[in-house]
Structures are given as structure tokens and as C-alpha cells.
Design a protein around this motif. Sequence first.
Motif, PDB file in Angstrom:
ATOM      1  N   LEU A   1      21.315-101.403 109.755  1.00 15.26           N
ATOM      2  CA  LEU A   1      20.787-100.517 108.728  1.00 15.26           C
ATOM      3  C   LEU A   1      21.788-100.328 107.590  1.00 15.26           C
ATOM      4  O   LEU A   1      21.405-100.289 106.412  1.00 15.26           O
ATOM      5  CB  LEU A   1      20.417 -99.163 109.344  1.00 15.26           C
ATOM      6  N   ILE A   2      23.070-100.240 107.919  1.00 14.74           N
ATOM      7  CA  ILE A   2      24.089-100.145 106.868  1.00 14.74           C
ATOM      8  C   ILE A   2      24.084-101.395 106.001  1.00 14.74           C
ATOM      9  O   ILE A   2      24.139-101.321 104.763  1.00 14.74           O
ATOM     10  CB  ILE A   2      25.480 -99.906 107.492  1.00 14.74           C
ATOM     11  N   LYS A   3      24.010-102.561 106.640  1.00 17.78           N
ATOM     12  CA  LYS A   3      23.962-103.816 105.876  1.00 17.78           C
ATOM     13  C   LYS A   3      22.730-103.852 104.971  1.00 17.78           C
ATOM     14  O   LYS A   3      22.806-104.256 103.812  1.00 17.78           O
ATOM     15  CB  LYS A   3      23.970-105.004 106.830  1.00 17.78           C
TER      16      LYS A   3
ATOM     17  N   ARG B   1      32.317 -99.105 102.357  1.00 16.64           N
ATOM     18  CA  ARG B   1      32.077 -97.863 101.623  1.00 16.64           C
ATOM     19  C   ARG B   1      30.872 -97.110 102.185  1.00 16.64           C
ATOM     20  O   ARG B   1      30.904 -95.892 102.355  1.00 16.64           O
ATOM     21  CB  ARG B   1      31.877 -98.175 100.137  1.00 16.64           C
ATOM     22  N   TRP B   2      29.782 -97.826 102.472  1.00 19.93           N
ATOM     23  CA  TRP B   2      28.606 -97.180 103.046  1.00 19.93           C
ATOM     24  C   TRP B   2      28.931 -96.546 104.395  1.00 19.93           C
ATOM     25  O   TRP B   2      28.474 -95.440 104.699  1.00 19.93           O
ATOM     26  CB  TRP B   2      27.471 -98.198 103.198  1.00 19.93           C
ATOM     27  N   PHE B   3      29.728 -97.222 105.193  1.00 22.47           N
ATOM     28  CA  PHE B   3      30.092 -96.700 106.514  1.00 22.47           C
ATOM     29  C   PHE B   3      30.898 -95.418 106.379  1.00 22.47           C
ATOM     30  O   PHE B   3      30.590 -94.397 107.018  1.00 22.47           O
ATOM     31  CB  PHE B   3      30.881 -97.767 107.276  1.00 22.47           C
ATOM     32  N   LEU B   4      31.919 -95.425 105.519  1.00 18.36           N
ATOM     33  CA  LEU B   4      32.764 -94.244 105.360  1.00 18.36           C
ATOM     34  C   LEU B   4      32.003 -93.079 104.735  1.00 18.36           C
ATOM     35  O   LEU B   4      32.266 -91.919 105.047  1.00 18.36           O
ATOM     36  CB  LEU B   4      33.984 -94.590 104.501  1.00 18.36           C
TER      37      LEU B   4
ATOM     38  N   ASP C   1      15.827 -94.164 104.071  1.00 19.64           N
ATOM     39  CA  ASP C   1      16.319 -94.679 105.347  1.00 19.64           C
ATOM     40  C   ASP C   1      17.707 -94.159 105.689  1.00 19.64           C
ATOM     41  O   ASP C   1      18.176 -94.349 106.818  1.00 19.64           O
ATOM     42  CB  ASP C   1      16.333 -96.212 105.323  1.00 19.64           C
ATOM     43  N   THR C   2      18.385 -93.527 104.728  1.00 16.38           N
ATOM     44  CA  THR C   2      19.699 -92.963 105.050  1.00 16.38           C
ATOM     45  C   THR C   2      19.585 -91.873 106.108  1.00 16.38           C
ATOM     46  O   THR C   2      20.514 -91.656 106.879  1.00 16.38           O
ATOM     47  CB  THR C   2      20.373 -92.405 103.784  1.00 16.38           C
TER      48      THR C   2
END
Length: 1044
Positions: free
Chosen positions: A278-280, A328-331, A297-298
Amino acid sequence: VNFGLGMPNSAESGVKMSCIVKIRGASAQSFALQVSDLAIHEFNGFPGKDSFTPSPKLTQRFAAHLTKPFVFDYVGGHIRDIRAGAEVPETVVNIVRGILDFFQFTVKTTQKVYELEEFGIHGKCQSNYATEENNQTKELTITRVVDVTNCLGKAALYRGMATAVLDKLSKQRGESIVSTVRYVYKVKPTADGGLITGVHGLEQQHFSPFNVKGGSFKMHAEKKLDLVSESDVAAIVVPAGGLTQSRGGPVYKFVDAEANVPLVMQNLEDVVPKAIELIKHLADANSYHIDSATTQDTIKLFQLLRMTPYEGLEEMWKQFAGNAEYRRWFLDTIVEISDARILKFLESRFQAGDISANEALQTFVVAFNHLKAAPELVEMAKAFLSLPFSKSNVHLWHTVVLSYGSLVYKHCAYNTPCSVGVVQPLLDMALEALRTRHYDDMVLALKALGNAGHPGSIKTIMRFLPGVSASPVDLPPGVLSAAVQSMRLLAARDPHSVRTRKNTTDLCEGSMVPTGTVPVRPSGQEWFFANVNKDFIRRALSLSAGKDTPLWTAMENLQKGYSWHWTKAFLIIEARYFQATTLGLPLEISKYYQSVTGITVNAKAVINPPPTERLGQLLNSEVSLDTDGFVGFTKDFWAFYGINTELFQSGSEVVGKIPVGAPFKFSSKINVAQKKFEFDFPVLKKEIELFSVSSNAFAVSRNIEEPTLAKMTPMIPDIAASSEQVQTTPEHLNTSNTWHPKGKFCAESQIYGVGVCVESDMRRQYYHEEYPLFYFLGFTHLAFKLVPVQAGRAVDKIHFEVNAGPSKHPMSARQLLETLRRLSQVSADALQRFLSPSVSCIHLIRPSNFLRQGLDSTPEAVFNFKAFAMSGDRKPEGYDAVMYNTSEGSHHNAQLIVSQVGDNINWKMCVNTMMNSSAEAKAHIGWGAECQSYEMLLAAAYPSASKPTFEAKVDWTRIPENMEELGTRLERYVPGMAFLFGFYQENESNAQREVSASFAASSADSVDVKIRFPKYTLYRQAVPLPSFFENQSLKNTCSQLLRL
């Protein structure tokens, strides 16, 4: 249970469970309960038209646990301990509590009306009983009404964002719920005591986000128990080892709210690979622009991350660390893990040093301010104050210390009394800074103590205040300001603990030196600050800056070609309220508000000649810049009211989305020496939606067995569906009416080949009784778009040009002065004709005033703006605007002439403005062929009077029909709006084709207002002036402190 508006032709959702319950005695006080023949049905649609449908998979999921035996103690008509296997989910145990709640009541045969405070599924609540006896059958009918609003140990829970402590107002809003609970028992007397033959339970609830009665979301929860049979059997033997775990008493128990996000229903097995994918997906979909179709979806991602074990976070970090976008999305999203896992993960990053200071700052500040304020987490957070990486960057260090102070404040707000141990590291930091005379550390520690707001820090803060401290020290103004500000924050939160002395006044008066910090203080907490002074600004922006400065590096990067991309997902609001229902199912009221922001910039510059020594050389260079990119965000909003468990959801849901986005591409030439700026934009070839708002309200049903088959029925049907009216019951006295305004307005330019369109589409259902909620529910869509338009001729590009320096314009002086003379003559005539006595003091500027420059002089154009559509070698088309300064002496005059450029075109707009030293001003506007077709006059003055007065008016002699029609339509709304704002109206004849207004000061903070329209006058006395909050000066801070 069902949820909806309770109005005809509005969709509802619901769920129904039916079963057979067998209860057998195990001992004198212990009984075993077992469920069989379970059936679950779901409803999603319109009452009277749709019906409940079976949910066999969900039934099977519940039956796997509900059919197991449950053991409970029953003494004196009250449930005691409930026992079940450890593997039975708490959600299932709560449903059993809802069943056992049928038997949780007290019978008094000596009183017909009585009150008791007793435990039930809602907590320890007040019950009011009324008993009736059938004289023939001796059967008792007992009515019990439970006050579930004021229970002790109420089965209710607040959860959500920890950035702000729950205050009284937000708590009241969370409790804007009206609930009624009533039970009716049928009890048959027997030789062994009363036998319950039937029970009917009803819980009704009204919830409104507005402070009004009526027009609310509604819950109708009903349960019924009928005695089927009874028999004497041997005592049941409880299986050994299977029912050894106590699950508590009759009061509802809440499960982990982190897992049950109300807006989604997804399988939570193998969460790590799902979160990775989902992050990808989100990162790739939003790499160049914001894909508003994916931003919701976040919420799914937040739920997956909250269910991820710590080892899974480390695994994901290893996968994402090498990819800047995924990293960046993960953090940005793991900050919503608000427990020990996020602290452990961040500590690991700080120790390994495999995260940049900028990444650490952004992640840390959000993670700490979303962190639960549990004592063990505060203790874990102390470690960051001693980690070397925390001090590796001054801004990161500030954020770490200030965020810890905020965490202490939240912890103390929820845990009373609050040990001074939690704030001790900050006290030690402040005293050490005072001992070593380290001023920056003093300021930081004092600001953190202000964030913490702990009364135990008062004595330490007072040591920094001369005149208050027992051993005064000489400290710079910045430290004094920080100390006073911290004391002010403590006084606001705990005024009884703050006592200051009178000589604090001297401190305040002697400490006004403007404090050079830039704070960031959302939610009343300061999370970041930077010292800013003139030297810092001068060094940063100095034209003498050389090759060793950041600006020089940025200039070099631009010449090589520069690309930058940044996105940020941020959960702005998560506010959740939970309450038990009589059914043993959890009611949830929640609000979510999140955004995804993105910026992409690609740029390359050519500088001729390029600077060689210092940045100031750019002033003599021509800079050509080619750039493209995107800037925008999408905000998603949800509100949920309904049942939310990990197995199913049923309720009402409002969904909103606001995407804002602007792709851009242009080339420019900038010549500062010549004050000339040129911009070229490509022709618009496809539609661009710059801004839109869409929302709707749904009846929602989701279940874990079919997560992809969620049902979302619009609560307000579309027009086609509304024609198929639903049969209503007699109690529905209100009849619904539909309202469906839909429109599209476009302003198009065939010159530039572009148009601006506003589209709107709304569907509403209203009733004879109107409530605020009905205005918001229903489908809403509003969009603002740029659209391509067929141009009159092929357009290559759109060219903008600005010349800001003095220059000679090709128009001759004689032509200009003749035009101005003619315009001023018209202005004077119009003023004499239309100005009323209220502004008669305005001095008219006669045409001769404009001839003082002399016919031989050429006027100076102070500003020239061009907007042309370029088409090969052909003459450009568009508009050319020139502003002239014709001031002389005490008269400040300016003229603006806008001309349309093209073949056989003579359209112009002429604006003539005049202002003199007597604070009198007027402007004449003429437009059309040679500025002669239409005209308007505006005038304003401060006439001499006994009290300050401002008067203004607008006159029009000739305006276009569509403009006059628009004004007439708008005027219809003026009286109603004026009434809402407290104005009175007098019907009287005033000057035609004129609107005037006067504002006279009636006191230091109010004015009398009078507005004259042609057919009526509006007036209101003592209108309060708006209060503008200034920056917190030290003087204001001290005065507030002294008042406390």
C-alpha cells in the motif's frame, strides 16, 4: 439496531441477530449460557422498500464463538462474574453481556415505584422502576427506565489525536447525544419465586453536530426475550479448564480501538506485506501530482501500521530505506502508531544514525504529539533527552525538548496527581543552563517548561525573574521573555498555583526588547522555534554574498537543472467517542480529517552574464528560466455514527473530499536592471480542475467476511430514485421534498483560448420542519476548472510582460491629456449631479487641474502590463495596461488605461483616481468604446465632524445590462442578511442609481453604520469593531500575569 435520519425517503442501515438461548444451573449461584440457531441479517436501503438480507458468512463467524458455553454468577437478580474461554473475543463476550442484561434488574414487591442505583451494561446507573400487577393472573409488569447519561463508571471512552487535551467544550460536543433506555419485564409468580416470561428492551439515541433539537442522526436499538420453555434437568457440569478465565462483570468492556477504524473493513492478517504494497502504491500514484482517487487509502494504511509488530516496522524500514519516495511515505505514516513501538523504532534510528536530522525532526514532532500519554511511555520518552543524535542538529534538539514538554502536559492532564519526576529532566536542564550562563539553553528549557505546564516548575522559573527571584541574576531580554511566557502558560493552566509579586511590573516595563524568535505553536504548544535577527537576515539575503553561501549553491544548481519533489500524508484530526448500547454492541461517533500534500518542481536557468564573484551581479544580468511542476493537496473528511466492531460495521457516514491542484509550466525572462519581467505560458490543451469540493452522506454496512462488498447507499436518494416514493407510516407526518440545483457557468476568452468554469451539483431533501443538518446531508459537488476554448485564431503561447520602471509610452501627451480632460469633466458633472449633502465637503477637482503639467510634457508611465496571445509573426492580441502618475502638490492623482489590442478594436477602460490632503478621494471608471460606453463613480471622505466619520458612495450612470441584472439579484438578499447581522431597515426613497454608506465612531471600540440603497436604508448603532490579536508582547504577557 438501525441508523438513519428517521425521516421518510432517507436510507438507513442496520443489523439484526436472533438466536435461542439455553441457561442451565451449575450450582446455586452459577449458571451456564449457550447460544444456538444464530442468524444475522443486515439492512442497507430504504425502509418500506428494502428488507433485511441474511449474512450467512458473518453468522458462521459469530457462531463459532457464541455457541461455546459461558458461565456466570447470578445473585439477587444481578449478574456477577462472567467466565469464558480465553480464545473468545471480547466483542462476543460483550454480546453475551447484552443477553444477560435482560436479567439485570431488581424486583420489589413492597413498592410500586422505586429508584435504585445499580450496575448494568452501561455502568452504574440510576434506574427508575414502576410495577403493575394483573389482578387475575398476578403477573407483574415492571417498567424500568435507565438514566445512561449520568452513570458512575460509565461505559464510554474518548480516543483520538493526542495533540490537544480534551477540554470542556469538546467533551460537551462529544456528549451532544440524547439517549433513552427502557425495559419492560413480564414476571410470573411461582412457588420458587418470580419467573421472567418476557423482556423488551429499547434504546433510542439522537445525535446532532449542531446545538439544536431535532434534525439529528438517530439510533434505534431494540431487543426482545421470550421464554420458550422450562424444565427440570440435572445440573450442568462445566468442562474443566475450558472456562477458567474471568471476563468481568455485566459492564461493557471496550476492545482495542486502534484496530477498529470505522471507515474501512479489511483483513488484518499478514499486515506487513499489505502495508508495504500500500505504501508503494500510494507513493507511486502521487509521485508527480496528487491522485485524489487514492488519498482515502491512507486511512487503510494507518490501520495496517497500527497492527504491525515492532519487528515488522524494522523489516519495512530495511525495504524502504534505499528509496527516497517510499522512505518518506513510511516515516510520515508510522507516526500514527501511538504506543511504545514508535518510541522504540525512533530510538533505534537515533542510535543507528541512519536517518537525517530533517527526517528525524518531522517524524519526531508528529509522533510525540500523537503519542498516548501513558506513564510508561513518558518514561521511555526521557531517553531521547540524552541521546547524542538528538543534539546533532540544533533544530532537532529544540523539537525533542519542546515535544517532551508537550508530552508531560498531556500526561498530567490525564493522570492526577502528576509526579514532579516527569518534569525533572527539564528542571535540571534549566538549572544547569542558569549555572553555566548558557542563554540559548535557558530559553529552550523555559519554553519546554511552559509546554509542560507542571506546577512543580514554578520555583525554578521564578529564579529567572529578577525582582521575583531571591537571588536575582542579570539575564538578557530573550531569557526574561521566555520565563514570563512560561509563567503565563502555567498561570493559565493552574492559576491557583501561580503567585507573583508586585515588582513583576518593573520587570515587564524594563524588559521590552522586540524577542527575535519565530515559534510554531499549534494546540497551544510550542514545538519549534528559531532565533531570527537582522544580522541573520542580512547575511542570508546580502547581495555581497559569495560562493560560500547557500544562495550561491542554489543558483548554481538552477543553472545545472534542478528537480525537487515532496509529498506528505498527515492525519490532522482523529476524534473518537465510544459508548455501550443495550445490545452489547459499541456505538461510535468519530471524525477523521487528513491531507496529502505534494509539490514537484523542475527548473533550469540561463544567466547572462553569469555572476563570477557575488550575488549582486545578478542585478545586471538577464535570467531566463524554464520550469514545470505541480503544487496541490487533497483533504479527505469523514464522520461516522454507528456500530463499529472488528467483525462488522453498520451506521451513517458522511464523506467529503477537497482536491486542490495546479500543474504549471512556463518560461520567463527577468531583467532587474531594466525592471522588465516576461512570462510565457503554453496554450491550455486539456481541462484542469483547480479546486473542487464533493461530499455525500451514506448508510453503510461492512463485514469482515466480505470486506470488498461494502454497501454504501446515499442517505438522500437521487432524483430518479426519489420519484419512487416509499410508503410511510402514520407517525411520519413530515413529507419530503427534493431540491436539485445543478449548473455550470463559464467565462471564456477566445483571445487566449482558455475559459474558467464553475460547476455545481447538489441534491437535498427537505421537510416542513427545517434543521441545520438537512442543509449539509446529500450529494454536493462544486468544481472550479480551467478549460480549453476554441480561439479566434491559432495561438502559440500566452505572453505576459511587466515593465515596472519609468518609461515613455507611445501615446502622445496631447492625446492623454485630452482624454483625461474629457474624463475629469464627466467626473465633475457626475459628482455635482449625484453627491448628496453628506459628502458635500468633497472638493471637486476641475478639469483645469489636469492641465497644470503643460501640453508639451510627456506623462510618466510608472507601470505597464501586457497580456498577449501570440500567434507566429502576426500581430498579438490581448490587453495592454498602463498606469500614470499625474500627482502635483497635495493632490495625488493616478490614471490607469487598459486597452484591448487587436485589429479594428477600440475598447478601453479608463480609471481616474484623485486624493487630496483632506483625506478625500474619488475615482471615475469609464469603459467601452474609447472609455465612453459605461461609467461609474466612487467617492469617499472623512468630513469634519464632532466625531470621526467615514463616508463612501458608488454612483453609476451607465452600466451593462448583465451587470445591472446581477446587482439587482444580489440586492434581494441584502435585507435578509442585514437582519441576521442586527441591522434595522427603513423604507425610504434615496438617490437613484447610487449606494452610500457612513461609519461614525460611537465609542472607542464601536461605530454607527448607515447604508443607503435607492429604495431603503439600513442602519445599526454601536457595531463592535473586530478584535485583532497582536503578537504576544512582553507587556501584555505581564499584565495578564498580574491580573491572575
